[in-house]
Design a protein around this motif. Structure first.
Motif, PDB file in Angstrom:
ATOM      1  N   SER A   1      33.033 -23.793  22.621  1.00 21.45           N
ATOM      2  CA  SER A   1      34.122 -24.538  23.254  1.00 21.45           C
ATOM      3  C   SER A   1      35.477 -24.047  22.766  1.00 21.45           C
ATOM      4  O   SER A   1      36.512 -24.507  23.218  1.00 21.45           O
ATOM      5  CB  SER A   1      33.984 -26.029  22.945  1.00 21.45           C
ATOM      6  OG  SER A   1      34.176 -26.253  21.559  1.00 21.45           O
TER       7      SER A   1
ATOM      8  N   ALA B   1      36.728 -28.986  24.277  1.00 26.46           N
ATOM      9  CA  ALA B   1      35.935 -30.211  24.276  1.00 26.46           C
ATOM     10  C   ALA B   1      36.728 -31.397  23.730  1.00 26.46           C
ATOM     11  O   ALA B   1      36.694 -32.488  24.267  1.00 26.46           O
ATOM     12  CB  ALA B   1      34.659 -30.012  23.473  1.00 26.46           C
ATOM     13  N   CYS B   2      37.475 -31.158  22.645  1.00 24.43           N
ATOM     14  CA  CYS B   2      38.163 -32.281  22.011  1.00 24.43           C
ATOM     15  C   CYS B   2      39.667 -32.078  21.911  1.00 24.43           C
ATOM     16  O   CYS B   2      40.384 -32.979  21.507  1.00 24.43           O
ATOM     17  CB  CYS B   2      37.577 -32.541  20.624  1.00 24.43           C
ATOM     18  SG  CYS B   2      38.008 -31.272  19.409  1.00 24.43           S
ATOM     19  N   GLY B   3      40.129 -30.888  22.250  1.00 22.58           N
ATOM     20  CA  GLY B   3      41.561 -30.661  22.231  1.00 22.58           C
ATOM     21  C   GLY B   3      42.096 -30.187  20.898  1.00 22.58           C
ATOM     22  O   GLY B   3      43.302 -30.031  20.731  1.00 22.58           O
ATOM     23  N   TYR B   4      41.213 -29.933  19.973  1.00 20.94           N
ATOM     24  CA  TYR B   4      41.621 -29.401  18.671  1.00 20.94           C
ATOM     25  C   TYR B   4      42.367 -28.089  18.840  1.00 20.94           C
ATOM     26  O   TYR B   4      41.953 -27.222  19.606  1.00 20.94           O
ATOM     27  CB  TYR B   4      40.377 -29.200  17.806  1.00 20.94           C
ATOM     28  CG  TYR B   4      40.640 -28.528  16.474  1.00 20.94           C
ATOM     29  CD1 TYR B   4      41.012 -29.285  15.369  1.00 20.94           C
ATOM     30  CD2 TYR B   4      40.499 -27.152  16.332  1.00 20.94           C
ATOM     31  CE1 TYR B   4      41.244 -28.675  14.147  1.00 20.94           C
ATOM     32  CE2 TYR B   4      40.725 -26.537  15.114  1.00 20.94           C
ATOM     33  CZ  TYR B   4      41.095 -27.299  14.026  1.00 20.94           C
ATOM     34  OH  TYR B   4      41.321 -26.692  12.818  1.00 20.94           O
TER      35      TYR B   4
ATOM     36  N   GLN C   1      36.244 -29.483  14.435  1.00 18.91           N
ATOM     37  CA  GLN C   1      36.484 -30.916  14.539  1.00 18.91           C
ATOM     38  C   GLN C   1      35.318 -31.648  15.202  1.00 18.91           C
ATOM     39  O   GLN C   1      34.840 -32.651  14.682  1.00 18.91           O
ATOM     40  CB  GLN C   1      37.769 -31.166  15.336  1.00 18.91           C
ATOM     41  CG  GLN C   1      38.148 -32.627  15.424  1.00 18.91           C
ATOM     42  CD  GLN C   1      39.588 -32.791  15.897  1.00 18.91           C
ATOM     43  OE1 GLN C   1      40.505 -32.762  15.124  1.00 18.91           O
ATOM     44  NE2 GLN C   1      39.745 -32.937  17.206  1.00 18.91           N
ATOM     45  N   CYS C   2      34.880 -31.150  16.349  1.00 17.42           N
ATOM     46  CA  CYS C   2      33.833 -31.884  17.068  1.00 17.42           C
ATOM     47  C   CYS C   2      32.490 -31.163  17.015  1.00 17.42           C
ATOM     48  O   CYS C   2      31.498 -31.667  17.518  1.00 17.42           O
ATOM     49  CB  CYS C   2      34.242 -32.113  18.517  1.00 17.42           C
ATOM     50  SG  CYS C   2      34.265 -30.627  19.541  1.00 17.42           S
TER      51      CYS C   2
ATOM     52  N   GLU D   1      31.383 -28.818  18.595  1.00 18.16           N
ATOM     53  CA  GLU D   1      30.891 -28.296  19.867  1.00 18.16           C
ATOM     54  C   GLU D   1      30.848 -26.777  19.799  1.00 18.16           C
ATOM     55  O   GLU D   1      31.780 -26.151  19.289  1.00 18.16           O
ATOM     56  CB  GLU D   1      31.835 -28.737  20.992  1.00 18.16           C
ATOM     57  CG  GLU D   1      31.350 -28.409  22.372  1.00 18.16           C
ATOM     58  CD  GLU D   1      30.244 -29.338  22.837  1.00 18.16           C
ATOM     59  OE1 GLU D   1      30.099 -30.432  22.265  1.00 18.16           O
ATOM     60  OE2 GLU D   1      29.531 -28.952  23.769  1.00 18.16           O
TER      61      GLU D   1
ATOM     62  N   CYS E   1      33.519 -25.715  17.090  1.00 16.45           N
ATOM     63  CA  CYS E   1      34.748 -26.420  16.776  1.00 16.45           C
ATOM     64  C   CYS E   1      34.651 -27.079  15.404  1.00 16.45           C
ATOM     65  O   CYS E   1      33.675 -27.764  15.109  1.00 16.45           O
ATOM     66  CB  CYS E   1      35.007 -27.471  17.842  1.00 16.45           C
ATOM     67  SG  CYS E   1      36.422 -28.507  17.465  1.00 16.45           S
TER      68      CYS E   1
ATOM     69  N   GLU F   1      41.870 -23.111  20.513  1.00 18.01           N
ATOM     70  CA  GLU F   1      41.863 -24.457  21.044  1.00 18.01           C
ATOM     71  C   GLU F   1      40.454 -24.817  21.490  1.00 18.01           C
ATOM     72  O   GLU F   1      39.754 -24.014  22.089  1.00 18.01           O
ATOM     73  CB  GLU F   1      42.819 -24.555  22.238  1.00 18.01           C
ATOM     74  CG  GLU F   1      42.879 -25.951  22.828  1.00 18.01           C
ATOM     75  CD  GLU F   1      43.980 -26.075  23.876  1.00 18.01           C
ATOM     76  OE1 GLU F   1      44.996 -25.363  23.771  1.00 18.01           O
ATOM     77  OE2 GLU F   1      43.804 -26.853  24.814  1.00 18.01           O
ATOM     78  N   CYS F   2      40.076 -26.026  21.172  1.00 17.69           N
ATOM     79  CA  CYS F   2      38.775 -26.516  21.589  1.00 17.69           C
ATOM     80  C   CYS F   2      38.944 -27.259  22.914  1.00 17.69           C
ATOM     81  O   CYS F   2      39.734 -28.202  23.003  1.00 17.69           O
ATOM     82  CB  CYS F   2      38.203 -27.454  20.530  1.00 17.69           C
ATOM     83  SG  CYS F   2      36.668 -28.243  21.038  1.00 17.69           S
TER      84      CYS F   2
END
Ligand code: ZN
Length: 65
Positions: A21, A37-40, A15-16, A18, A13, A34-35
């Motif tokens: 994910s 883990a963080c909703g990205y 963003q995070c 991960e 990801c 879409e991630c």
């Protein structure tokens, strides 16, 4: 048309950070990543095809909507 969600192995990801994910699915004819883990979320453009197929394509180049 049912949206098929699939995970991208080895993708991390932007963003995070991960790993594994990121899932990819089709929304109104547009590939969306879409991630979980963080909703990205990011809608894919054709550069995404390179990301899926190639190696070392930088995921972090996606611009936020
Ligand atoms: Zn994330």
């Amino acid at each position: 048309m049912v949206s098929k969600k699939r995970f991208i192995a080895g993708a991390s990801c932007p963003q995070c950070q991960e790993q594994d994910s990121i899932m990819l699915y089709n929304e109104a004819g547009v590939e969306v990543m879409e991630c979980v883990a963080c909703g990205y979320r990011k809608r894919q453009t054709d550069e995404a095809t390179q990301q899926q197929a190639g190696e070392g394509e930088v995921i972090g180049v996606f611009k936020p909507d």
